[in-house]
Scaffold this motif. Structure first.
Motif, PDB file in Angstrom:
ATOM      1  N   VAL A 180      19.655  -9.655 -19.115  1.00 42.43           N
ATOM      2  CA  VAL A 180      18.223  -9.897 -19.316  1.00 42.43           C
ATOM      3  C   VAL A 180      17.491  -9.043 -18.293  1.00 42.43           C
ATOM      4  N   SER A 181      16.617  -8.166 -18.765  1.00 45.19           N
ATOM      5  CA  SER A 181      15.964  -7.238 -17.848  1.00 45.19           C
ATOM      6  C   SER A 181      14.652  -6.742 -18.436  1.00 45.19           C
ATOM      7  N   LEU A 182      13.908  -6.039 -17.612  1.00 47.23           N
ATOM      8  CA  LEU A 182      12.790  -5.246 -18.087  1.00 47.23           C
ATOM      9  C   LEU A 182      13.347  -4.066 -18.874  1.00 47.23           C
ATOM     10  N   ASN A 183      12.622  -3.600 -19.880  1.00 44.36           N
ATOM     11  CA  ASN A 183      12.992  -2.344 -20.534  1.00 44.36           C
ATOM     12  C   ASN A 183      12.561  -1.229 -19.589  1.00 44.36           C
ATOM     13  N   ASP A 184      13.490  -0.815 -18.738  1.00 40.90           N
ATOM     14  CA  ASP A 184      13.158   0.088 -17.638  1.00 40.90           C
ATOM     15  C   ASP A 184      12.765   1.477 -18.113  1.00 40.90           C
ATOM     16  N   LYS A 185      13.408   1.962 -19.155  1.00 37.02           N
ATOM     17  CA  LYS A 185      13.035   3.280 -19.669  1.00 37.02           C
ATOM     18  C   LYS A 185      11.602   3.256 -20.185  1.00 37.02           C
ATOM     19  N   MET A 186      11.243   2.191 -20.894  1.00 39.63           N
ATOM     20  CA  MET A 186       9.884   2.062 -21.412  1.00 39.63           C
ATOM     21  C   MET A 186       8.871   1.996 -20.270  1.00 39.63           C
ATOM     22  N   ALA A 187       9.227   1.300 -19.192  1.00 40.80           N
ATOM     23  CA  ALA A 187       8.318   1.190 -18.045  1.00 40.80           C
ATOM     24  C   ALA A 187       8.095   2.548 -17.392  1.00 40.80           C
ATOM     25  N   GLY A 188       9.181   3.304 -17.187  1.00 44.04           N
ATOM     26  CA  GLY A 188       9.048   4.641 -16.609  1.00 44.04           C
ATOM     27  C   GLY A 188       8.215   5.561 -17.468  1.00 44.04           C
ATOM     28  N   LYS A 189       8.419   5.456 -18.771  1.00 44.61           N
ATOM     29  CA  LYS A 189       7.650   6.290 -19.693  1.00 44.61           C
ATOM     30  C   LYS A 189       6.182   5.866 -19.730  1.00 44.61           C
ATOM     31  N   MET A 190       5.939   4.571 -19.662  1.00 45.72           N
ATOM     32  CA  MET A 190       4.574   4.045 -19.749  1.00 45.72           C
ATOM     33  C   MET A 190       3.698   4.550 -18.605  1.00 45.72           C
ATOM     34  N   VAL A 191       4.191   4.448 -17.365  1.00 43.58           N
ATOM     35  CA  VAL A 191       3.354   4.876 -16.239  1.00 43.58           C
ATOM     36  C   VAL A 191       3.181   6.396 -16.228  1.00 43.58           C
ATOM     37  N   THR A 192       4.223   7.118 -16.634  1.00 42.23           N
ATOM     38  CA  THR A 192       4.127   8.579 -16.701  1.00 42.23           C
ATOM     39  C   THR A 192       3.118   8.992 -17.767  1.00 42.23           C
ATOM     40  N   GLN A 193       3.165   8.323 -18.907  1.00 44.46           N
ATOM     41  CA  GLN A 193       2.234   8.638 -19.987  1.00 44.46           C
ATOM     42  C   GLN A 193       0.801   8.363 -19.577  1.00 44.46           C
ATOM     43  N   HIS A 200      -3.189  14.508 -15.678  1.00 44.79           N
ATOM     44  CA  HIS A 200      -2.244  15.046 -14.702  1.00 44.79           C
ATOM     45  C   HIS A 200      -1.113  15.789 -15.415  1.00 44.79           C
ATOM     46  N   MET A 201      -0.784  16.962 -14.894  1.00 45.28           N
ATOM     47  CA  MET A 201       0.315  17.746 -15.454  1.00 45.28           C
ATOM     48  C   MET A 201       1.413  18.005 -14.426  1.00 45.28           C
ATOM     49  N   LYS A 202       1.057  17.953 -13.166  1.00 48.19           N
ATOM     50  CA  LYS A 202       2.050  18.123 -12.101  1.00 48.19           C
ATOM     51  C   LYS A 202       2.341  16.747 -11.512  1.00 48.19           C
ATOM     52  N   TYR A 221      10.494   8.671 -17.537  1.00 47.43           N
ATOM     53  CA  TYR A 221       9.631   9.703 -16.926  1.00 47.43           C
ATOM     54  C   TYR A 221       9.891  11.060 -17.577  1.00 47.43           C
ATOM     55  N   VAL A 222      11.156  11.414 -17.699  1.00 50.94           N
ATOM     56  CA  VAL A 222      11.524  12.706 -18.296  1.00 50.94           C
ATOM     57  C   VAL A 222      11.088  12.772 -19.750  1.00 50.94           C
ATOM     58  N   GLU A 223      11.300  11.701 -20.489  1.00 48.12           N
ATOM     59  CA  GLU A 223      10.946  11.704 -21.909  1.00 48.12           C
ATOM     60  C   GLU A 223       9.446  11.914 -22.112  1.00 48.12           C
ATOM     61  N   ALA A 224       8.637  11.255 -21.295  1.00 44.83           N
ATOM     62  CA  ALA A 224       7.180  11.409 -21.419  1.00 44.83           C
ATOM     63  C   ALA A 224       6.768  12.858 -21.138  1.00 44.83           C
ATOM     64  N   LEU A 225       7.333  13.455 -20.093  1.00 38.78           N
ATOM     65  CA  LEU A 225       6.990  14.840 -19.768  1.00 38.78           C
ATOM     66  C   LEU A 225       7.424  15.800 -20.877  1.00 38.78           C
ATOM     67  N   MET A 226       8.623  15.596 -21.396  1.00 40.97           N
ATOM     68  CA  MET A 226       9.124  16.499 -22.421  1.00 40.97           C
ATOM     69  C   MET A 226       8.323  16.389 -23.712  1.00 40.97           C
ATOM     70  N   GLU A 227       7.918  15.173 -24.049  1.00 35.77           N
ATOM     71  CA  GLU A 227       7.089  14.997 -25.245  1.00 35.77           C
ATOM     72  C   GLU A 227       5.725  15.655 -25.081  1.00 35.77           C
TER      73      GLU A 227
END
Length: 358
Positions: A180-193, A200-202, A221-227
């Motif tokens: 049972v956890s947070l969806n950590d990938k979604m959280a990383g992507k959410m704040v990056t997005q 912000h680009m850098k 984080y990586v997925e948001a940047l790549m998209e």
């Protein structure tokens, strides 16, 4: 004369007896077994059904059939252990509080232990549970789940003894134990997005290297940047381990060199973000004018920091409640308990600058 499906059953049992198939191993696919025994798919499925009825295997839809962990019967102690990395800081007290409500309502008492995020301490605690046989179930926060862990066999031994386990916050990929956890990938992507949406680009990132949550949040984080068609630059990423987190301020030179020329930074969690805010204030870096900061967890550190910062909310009360419910289900014999990954929610504060002229 032995029937065809019985040949398949006998072969699988023989492979287990010889040690070539072990608990948790995946069986060959239906098509492979068909060819191996020159039988129909219906025959293979009947064999697998017999094995599942005998509780030798377990089928998971979309994944396959696995050798089941067979638990020995044991006398209930009406005690459930919670083993966390730390107990009295950050988000852990609230998680444990919610677990205790669910567990005590079911008539169980809570036994609490802390590993201090040390593999050696985790091993000592697990061995004591095995030796004393004093608990009915274990809710365990993984210790440094991002690196190889020598204690995995101890978790398997607990399961074989009839003491089920639920992991929280992260999990060991090598073990088929629910978490049972947070969806950590979604959280990383959410704040990056969010930072991308603010122009912000850098965008730099600080992530923990020795736990699975850090890897998953980095993946988001990586997925948001790549998209967004933005190149992921290794020189803008800082990896830290649990010990280095405590000494972030002493390591500020390396951190500031890495985030130089960046307009924003994604932080592994609020603890990291809070320390970064302190470093920036000491160095005369204005937030958000010079650097925008976003964390993950939406803890008190985000709300009451000298500069309150944007953070992806980790629903820790729900996490504790669900973990308590899941361990009770497993203790009661429900073998179909699935993992749960909770969705984050973005909580915006004044730590992110909107860039209008790019």
């Amino acid at each position: 004369m032995q029937k065809k499906y019985e040949e398949v059953v006998a072969w699988i049992k023989g492979e287990m007896h010889a040690g070539r198939l072990k608990q948790g191993d995946k069986l060959p696919s239906e098509s492979v077994l068909q060819k191996q025994f020159s039988v129909s798919r219906q025959t293979v499925r009947r064999a697998l059904a017999v094995l599942e009825e005998e509780k030798i295997t377990r089928s998971i839809r979309g994944s396959g059939t696995y050798i089941e962990i067979r638990r020995k019967q044991k006398q209930e102690t009406m005690r459930i252990a919670v083993m966390c990395t730390y107990l009295d800081i950050y988000i852990f007290p609230l998680i444990v509080k919610e677990m205790e409500k669910v567990i005590s309502d079911a008539g169980y008492t809570l036994q609490i232990a802390a590993t201090n995020n040390a593999i050696e301490k985790e091993r000592m605690i697990l061995k004591s549970f095995i030796k004393d046989k004093s608990i009915d179930g274990l809710i365990a926060e993984t210790t440094k789940s991002g690196i190889p862990n020598p204690n995995l066999a101890l978790y398997q031994e607990l399961e074989q003894m009839g003491i089920p386990v639920i992991f929280i916050n992260s999990f060991y990929k090598e073990l088929r134990i629910p978490h049972v956890s947070l969806n950590d990938k979604m959280a990383g992507k959410m704040v990056t997005q969010h930072l991308l949406d603010c122009g912000h680009m850098k965008i730099a990132g600080i992530f923990k290297a020795d736990d699975g949550q850090g890897h998953a949040r980095y993946a988001g984080y990586v997925e948001a940047l790549m998209e967004a068609d933005i190149k992921v630059k290794g020189k803008q990423i800082i990896w830290i381990d649990s010990d280095e987190l405590e000494g972030m301020r002493e390591d500020c030179g390396r951190i500031l060199r890495r985030i130089r020329n960046c307009t924003a930074c994604v932080c592994y969690n609020d603890e990291v973000a809070n320390k970064l805010v302190g470093i920036c204030m000491e160095q005369g870096i204005r937030i958000p004018e010079d650097l925008s900061i976003a964390g993950i967890d939406n803890s008190d550190l985000a709300r009451f920091c000298e500069i309150p910062f944007t953070s992806a909310e980790n629903p820790i009360r729900e996490l504790g409640k669900v973990a308590g419910e899941k361990i009770l289900e497993r203790i009661r014999g429900n073998e179909g308990v699935e993992s749960v990954e909770l969705k984050p929610k973005l909580i915006m504060r004044n730590s992110v600058k909107v860039i209008t002229n790019i």
